[in-house]
Design a protein around this motif. Structure first.
Motif, mmCIF file in Angstrom:
data_model
loop_
_atom_site.group_PDB
_atom_site.id
_atom_site.type_symbol
_atom_site.label_atom_id
_atom_site.label_comp_id
_atom_site.label_asym_id
_atom_site.label_seq_id
_atom_site.Cartn_x
_atom_site.Cartn_y
_atom_site.Cartn_z
ATOM 1 N N ASP A 8 -38.977 4.212 -19.608
ATOM 2 C CA ASP A 8 -38.164 4.820 -20.663
ATOM 3 C C ASP A 8 -36.814 4.124 -20.821
ATOM 4 N N CYS A 9 -36.369 3.479 -19.782
ATOM 5 C CA CYS A 9 -35.081 2.784 -19.846
ATOM 6 C C CYS A 9 -35.211 1.470 -20.596
ATOM 7 N N GLY A 10 -36.444 1.063 -20.913
ATOM 8 C CA GLY A 10 -36.653 -0.148 -21.697
ATOM 9 C C GLY A 10 -37.151 -1.331 -20.891
ATOM 10 N N ARG A 11 -37.075 -1.221 -19.583
ATOM 11 C CA ARG A 11 -37.510 -2.348 -18.766
ATOM 12 C C ARG A 11 -39.030 -2.451 -18.738
ATOM 13 N N ALA A 12 -39.510 -3.672 -18.670
ATOM 14 C CA ALA A 12 -40.942 -3.906 -18.524
ATOM 15 C C ALA A 12 -41.256 -4.081 -17.042
ATOM 16 N N LEU A 13 -42.379 -3.544 -16.633
ATOM 17 C CA LEU A 13 -42.805 -3.704 -15.238
ATOM 18 C C LEU A 13 -44.299 -3.947 -15.193
ATOM 19 N N TYR A 14 -44.756 -4.396 -14.054
ATOM 20 C CA TYR A 14 -46.204 -4.497 -13.903
ATOM 21 C C TYR A 14 -46.658 -3.620 -12.750
ATOM 22 N N ALA A 15 -47.893 -3.148 -12.855
ATOM 23 C CA ALA A 15 -48.478 -2.304 -11.817
ATOM 24 C C ALA A 15 -49.875 -2.793 -11.523
ATOM 25 N N GLN A 39 -50.250 -4.737 -21.911
ATOM 26 C CA GLN A 39 -51.031 -5.943 -21.644
ATOM 27 C C GLN A 39 -51.758 -5.776 -20.323
ATOM 28 N N LYS A 40 -52.903 -6.414 -20.217
ATOM 29 C CA LYS A 40 -53.625 -6.451 -18.947
ATOM 30 C C LYS A 40 -53.815 -7.904 -18.564
ATOM 31 N N VAL A 41 -53.477 -8.214 -17.340
ATOM 32 C CA VAL A 41 -53.635 -9.593 -16.874
ATOM 33 C C VAL A 41 -54.334 -9.606 -15.517
ATOM 34 N N ALA A 42 -54.789 -10.780 -15.120
ATOM 35 C CA ALA A 42 -55.629 -10.871 -13.929
ATOM 36 C C ALA A 42 -54.840 -11.057 -12.633
ATOM 37 N N THR A 43 -53.757 -11.800 -12.701
ATOM 38 C CA THR A 43 -53.071 -12.138 -11.453
ATOM 39 C C THR A 43 -51.614 -11.666 -11.455
ATOM 40 N N ARG A 44 -51.033 -11.631 -10.261
ATOM 41 C CA ARG A 44 -49.649 -11.207 -10.119
ATOM 42 C C ARG A 44 -48.706 -12.204 -10.802
ATOM 43 N N GLU A 45 -49.071 -13.469 -10.748
ATOM 44 C CA GLU A 45 -48.246 -14.498 -11.387
ATOM 45 C C GLU A 45 -48.181 -14.278 -12.886
ATOM 46 N N GLU A 46 -49.364 -13.998 -13.480
ATOM 47 C CA GLU A 46 -49.416 -13.730 -14.922
ATOM 48 C C GLU A 46 -48.632 -12.474 -15.261
ATOM 49 N N ALA A 47 -48.740 -11.478 -14.390
ATOM 50 C CA ALA A 47 -48.046 -10.210 -14.615
ATOM 51 C C ALA A 47 -46.541 -10.429 -14.618
ATOM 52 N N SER A 48 -46.077 -11.189 -13.663
ATOM 53 C CA SER A 48 -44.658 -11.465 -13.539
ATOM 54 C C SER A 48 -44.158 -12.240 -14.758
ATOM 55 N N LEU A 49 -44.983 -13.161 -15.239
ATOM 56 C CA LEU A 49 -44.642 -13.951 -16.416
ATOM 57 C C LEU A 49 -44.605 -13.078 -17.676
ATOM 58 N N ALA A 50 -45.593 -12.195 -17.790
ATOM 59 C CA ALA A 50 -45.687 -11.310 -18.948
ATOM 60 C C ALA A 50 -44.480 -10.379 -19.021
ATOM 61 N N VAL A 51 -44.053 -9.886 -17.851
ATOM 62 C CA VAL A 51 -42.880 -9.007 -17.787
ATOM 63 C C VAL A 51 -41.635 -9.773 -18.238
ATOM 64 N N GLN A 52 -41.532 -11.003 -17.770
ATOM 65 C CA GLN A 52 -40.395 -11.841 -18.138
ATOM 66 C C GLN A 52 -40.352 -12.089 -19.644
ATOM 67 N N GLU A 53 -41.518 -12.388 -20.214
ATOM 68 C CA GLU A 53 -41.605 -12.633 -21.651
ATOM 69 C C GLU A 53 -41.221 -11.387 -22.440
ATOM 70 N N MET A 54 -41.666 -10.222 -21.941
ATOM 71 C CA MET A 54 -41.356 -8.971 -22.627
ATOM 72 C C MET A 54 -39.868 -8.680 -22.568
ATOM 73 N N GLN A 55 -39.266 -8.922 -21.413
ATOM 74 C CA GLN A 55 -37.825 -8.718 -21.266
ATOM 75 C C GLN A 55 -37.064 -9.614 -22.238
ATOM 76 N N ASP A 56 -37.519 -10.853 -22.378
ATOM 77 C CA ASP A 56 -36.881 -11.790 -23.302
ATOM 78 C C ASP A 56 -36.945 -11.259 -24.721
ATOM 79 N N LYS A 57 -38.099 -10.682 -25.084
ATOM 80 C CA LYS A 57 -38.284 -10.140 -26.427
ATOM 81 C C LYS A 57 -37.405 -8.916 -26.642
ATOM 82 N N ILE A 58 -37.376 -8.035 -25.644
ATOM 83 C CA ILE A 58 -36.613 -6.796 -25.743
ATOM 84 C C ILE A 58 -35.128 -7.097 -25.896
#
Ligand SMILES: [Zn+2]
Length: 70
Positions: A8-15, A39-58
């Motif tokens: 709710d605070c706007g941050r993206a995270l992966y689980a 988004q659903k991704v296969a690996t932790r590396e992809e998850a971390s990257l996806a979160v970073q990309e989302m933060q950049d967009k936000i």
């Protein structure tokens, strides 16, 4: 499998799949099943990257102005 969710605070995270809750850096504990999965991704590396990309967009990279733009 990792899920990309948003607090709710706007941050993206992966689980990681199967994990019930995930704690955000703002202190809120999120129930993974109740969150919208962006988004659903296969690996932790992809998850971390996806979160970073989302933060950049936000945040729109507004804190990173080029010296030539100033
Ligand atoms: Zn949060």
């Amino acid at each position: 499998m990792y899920f990309i969710i948003r607090c709710d605070c706007g941050r993206a995270l992966y689980a990681k799949e199967g994990v019930a809750t995930r704690k955000c850096v703002c202190g809120k504990t999120l129930k993974v099943k109740e969150r919208r999965v962006f988004q659903k991704v296969a690996t932790r590396e992809e998850a971390s990257l996806a979160v970073q990309e989302m933060q950049d967009k936000i945040y729109g990279n507004t804190d990173f102005k080029l010296a030539s733009d100033l």
